[in-house]
Every structure is written in C-alpha cells, then in structure tokens.
Design a protein around this motif. Structure first.
Motif, PDB file in Angstrom:
ATOM      1  N   GLU A 177      -5.515  -0.047  -0.667  1.00  0.00           N
ATOM      2  CA  GLU A 177      -5.524  -0.820   0.584  1.00  0.00           C
ATOM      3  C   GLU A 177      -6.935  -0.815   1.149  1.00  0.00           C
ATOM      4  N   ARG A 450      -1.273  -8.337  -3.416  1.00  0.00           N
ATOM      5  CA  ARG A 450      -1.972  -7.598  -2.356  1.00  0.00           C
ATOM      6  C   ARG A 450      -1.064  -6.762  -1.464  1.00  0.00           C
ATOM      7  N   ASP A 451       0.180  -7.178  -1.319  1.00  0.00           N
ATOM      8  CA  ASP A 451       1.063  -6.534  -0.352  1.00  0.00           C
ATOM      9  C   ASP A 451       1.405  -5.112  -0.806  1.00  0.00           C
ATOM     10  N   ARG A 454       4.701  -4.100  -2.298  1.00  0.00           N
ATOM     11  CA  ARG A 454       4.955  -4.434  -3.696  1.00  0.00           C
ATOM     12  C   ARG A 454       4.897  -3.194  -4.590  1.00  0.00           C
TER      13      ARG A 454
END
Ligand SMILES: Cc1cc2nc3c(=O)[nH]c(=O)nc-3n(C[C@H](O)[C@H](O)[C@H](O)COP(=O)(O)O)c2cc1C
Length: 465
Positions: A177, A450-451, A454
C-alpha cells in the motif's frame, strides 16, 4: 493547434543496431557501446534535442537462422555481441533530468518475481523515468539456451505474457500500500506489516505466494511500451500498452494500423489518446538535399548484405541463405517472394540483395533523406495523415545520425510550431508523456490489482486480463 511530433531514439546495447556493416564507417562509434561515455554522451545529446526517450531494444539469443548458423551474425556484429539493457538506466539517469529510458525485457525468459524487483529498482534509481517494452521474443536460440526446447507457439507466448503482466501488476501495484512505509523512528516502525500484502498468485504458468521485495517506486509500474503487430499482439497492446512501436512501410498501412489500434483501446474501456504510437524511421538530414543524399550514398558504401540478411532471417524465421540472392523476387518461392514484394513497392526486379541493401540502413523501417525542410515536410505529412504520434528514430552512424537530427531537424520542427521547446512539467516519464499523474490511470487493467481487499484471505474473485 498543429499536431505535435514526438521523437524517440531507438538503440540497442550492441554494435550497429539496425545499420548492418556500418561499424566499419570511419566516423561510427557504435563499437564503443561497452563504454559508459558512449551512453552518457548520447543521453545528453538526446536531452538537448528534447527527445521523449532513449529506448533500448533487446533480444535473448542470437541470429542463427541465416544458413543455420551464427557465422554471418558474428562476422558482421548483427546484434551480437549484445549487452544487458537494464544496466544502462542508472548511468543515463545520472547525466539527464528529463529523458525517458526505455528497456526491452521479454516475458519468455525471466521469472516475473525477480523481474518486478529489477524493474522497480530501475524506476527508483531513475526517479521514475523508466519505460518497459514488453516483448514475447522471436528467436528460438534464446529459448534453447534457457532450458526450453523452443519458444512457445506465437499466440501461446502472448497468453503467457498476459499472466506475466498479472503477476507484475499484483507485485508493483497491489502488494505494498502507498502508506506502508512510514519510517517512524520513535515507534521503530519502518513499514507497517499489515499494509504489505502477499499476492497469492496461483496461475497456469507462475506461482507467487508472497510479497514484492521493493517498496513502491515513483511510477509503481513503469511506463508500458509494446510493439506487437499480429492479432494477438495488437490485442495485448490495446489492453496493456501506453506506447506502441510500429514499423509500417506505407502511410496508408500506418493509418489503418493506428485507427484499428485506437478502436481496440477504446473497446477495452480506455481512451484512444491513452496510447502513443511511434513509427520506425531513419532520418538522414543535412544542410541541403544534395548533402543529405551524398551522406546517404556514402553510408551505403559500408553496408554488409550478409549482416542484413542474418537479421532479416532471424526476424522472419526464413533461412534466406539457401535461396539465390540475385534473381528477381517473382522467381523466388513463397514466402521469401512475398517478403521481398512487401518492400519492393511494385518494382519486380528486386532481389534478395536489394532487400538486404534496404534493410541494412534502418532495419526494415522507412528512410527519409533530405534537408531539414524536406524531412520536416515528410514527418508532418505522416503525422497529419496517419494520426501517428511520433517517430522512433534509428541511427546509421553513431552518434552522427542523432547529432544531425538535433542540429538540423529539431530547430526546423520548432520553427514550424510542431515540436516542443522545453520538456513538459513533472518528474516521471508518465507525467511528461501524458501530462497527468505518475501512476497508471484508473482505466488501465492494472487498476484491478490495487485494492488491498483483493489480497485478504477472503477475496474470491480473480480479475482476468
Ligand atoms: C519498432 C519495433 C521494435 C521492436 N523491438 C523489439 C525488441 O527490442 N526485442 C524483441 O524481442 N522484439 C522487438 N520487436 C518485435 C515485437 O515485439 C514483435 O515481436 C513484432 O513486432 C511482431 O509482432 P507480433 O508478434 O504481434 O506479430 C520490435 C518491433 C518493432 C516494430
């Protein structure tokens, strides 16, 4: 406003990239490719000329299709010896501030886990000025020397490349992140472990359970280039590429290629302008048309036909050594006959030797010869009529060809208001190329990775590219 023209320099970490035999020319210095100063001087020159980038081609393997051996390739330095492209990024970045640095890396050899770290390292060290040209490779010799019997079949290579991209996106876009690295000296936390996610990739070709090794680099995923021209290649480019290299020998062919690529890009939920297209051209420019023509003729005296045919045989997979080199192409068997016909522009007297002469200067791309005004007319016509964004320029004599472009052509294009007079804002290559942020836009398929949710234990749905 008139459509702007972009220039990119097409190089390779070898002798005479697409200029067969020209290493014998007294002013050529491409044999100095092993010296850092060769690259740093070129990079400074290109930045003076406000080029988008220095783009470095690469292959794994050697050209052994012509005559079934490496004799012609080795004798004429036809892309062998050939050094690693990625190692040029740091020195070029050190002596420039704006220039993009593109490197070609194949999805057919290196594992995506080790590659994602090498790519991220390059993006860190260049401050985000790296581009990756994604290729699937065409030389069987590369496959044979890396433990494979042969290359996978053409479309299967693109399928493997799609999974390769999925792994790379997971590692570069999803694993860490943005807020993972805090460097909190008081609390003793460099990175929050809960913000660094194992990617749990389990696919047909690759298994990558863990986390990316590098922290996020300025662009995360470096700017993506591609050069596929087949159905599978264009399909791949329309999903992944932000820049596409093409080699079209006719203006009409280029126009339909650009239109169909942009259509497919839009069909994939992206905008037509999300992809910049550069076509391959070699420019021989001088003070006057006569001087340029003289230079062209002088260059032609150094051509190596076997060197050119070694490259062409490798690109096409056809052993041209077995065929007569001096008979008009209609007398040659297919597919060699069709190959020569593609470049002969209707002249049925063309032979394999003519094809070699054509290919020895600038590979099988276009060659534009003339004064700055003559060449600028031609470039403007190609850009306006085909909607191509720019030109991928090969050299004939290193660094003379690029020097002539910067000296004669760039000022002429600037006078006409079709070429930049300073670099655009932004530190990273993506910012400079597209005038927006350093990361891939949300419309790009990488966005699906990106999430952080996920990568938790309970994510169920695989997003397929
Ligand atoms: C301008 C240009 C540059 C290319 N550079 C490379 C390269 O450096 N390495 C490579 O393996 N292939 C390179 N290719 C070949 C392409 O990746 C691709 O294999 C070729 O265009 C055929 O496309 P297709 O496989 O979709 O038919 C290049 C192609 C073009 C047009």
């Amino acid at each position: 406003m008139k459509k702007q023209i972009r220039l990119n320099a097409f190089e390779m970490n070898c002798v005479g990239h697409q200029a067969s035999g020209l290493w014998r020319h007294p002013r050529d210095r491409s044999w100095q490719y092993k010296d850092l100063s060769y690259w740093t001087e070129l990079a400074r020159l290109l930045e003076r000329g406000l080029f988008d980038g220095l783009f470095i081609a690469d292959v794994i393997g050697y050209y052994d299709v012509y005559g079934g051996n490496t004799e012609a390739a080795l004798r004429d330095a036809a892309q062998i010896p050939l050094n690693d492209p990625l190692q040029l990024i740091a020195p070029v970045a050190m002596v420039t501030e704006h220039l993009g640095i593109g490197v070609t890396i194949s999805t057919s050899y290196e594992h995506p886990y080790t590659f994602a770290r090498r790519l991220a390292t390059a993006d860190h060290l260049s401050g985000g000025r790296v581009g990756w040209n994604i290729v699937t490779s065409y030389l069987d010799s590369g496959a044979r020397n890396t433990g494979q019997q042969a290359l996978l079949e053409h479309d299967a290579r693109y399928q493997r490349a799609a999974e390769y991209m999925e792994v790379v996106y997971k590692l570069l876009e999803g694993s860490w992140e943005q807020a993972a690295v805090v460097r909190d000296k008081e609390k003793g936390i460099f990175a929050h472990p809960e913000k660094v996610h194992p990617i749990r990739h389990h696919g047909e070709h690759f298994r990558v359970p863990g986390v990316q090794m590098s922290e996020p680099s300025p662009q995360r995923t470096p700017l993506l280039f591609q050069a596929g021209s087949s159905g599978a290649g264009v399909n791949f480019a329309s999903r992944h590429a932000e820049s596409v290299f093409v080699n079209s020998h006719t203006l009409s062919g280029l126009k339909s290629y650009v239109a169909s690529l942009r259509e497919q890009v839009i069909a994939n939920g992206r905008q037509g302008s999300d992809v910049l297209v550069y076509t391959l051209v070699t420019v021989i420019v001088e003070e006057t048309d006569e001087k340029a023509q003289q230079k062209y003729e002088e260059y032609q005296r150094y051509i190596s036909r076997p060197g050119a045919l070694a490259l062409i045989s490798g690109w096409t997979g056809l052993d041209l050594a077995a065929l007569p080199h001096d008979v008009p192409y209609p007398q040659l068997p297919e597919p060699a006959s069709g190959l020569v016909a593609r470049f002969a522009a209707g002249d049925t007297s063309w032979t394999l030797n003519d094809l070699a002469d054509y290919g020895a200067i600038g590979g099988l791309g276009q060659v534009f010869v003339g004064s700055a005004s003559t060449v600028a007319d031609k470039l403007q016509q190609w850009v306006e009529e085909s909607d191509v964004d720019g030109f991928n320029l090969s050299y004939v004599v290193a660094h003379e060809t690029f020097n002539d472009v910067v000296k004669w052509l760039v000022p002429e294009l600037q006078r006409r208001g079709v070429y930049r007079t300073h670099y655009p804002q932004g530190k990273t290559l993506r910012e400079k190329m597209f005038g927006r942020g350093p990361l891939l836009p949300e419309s790009h398929p990488a966005n699906a990775y990106r999430d952080p949710a996920r990568y938790t234990d309970d994510f169920k749905q695989e997003v397929k590219l």
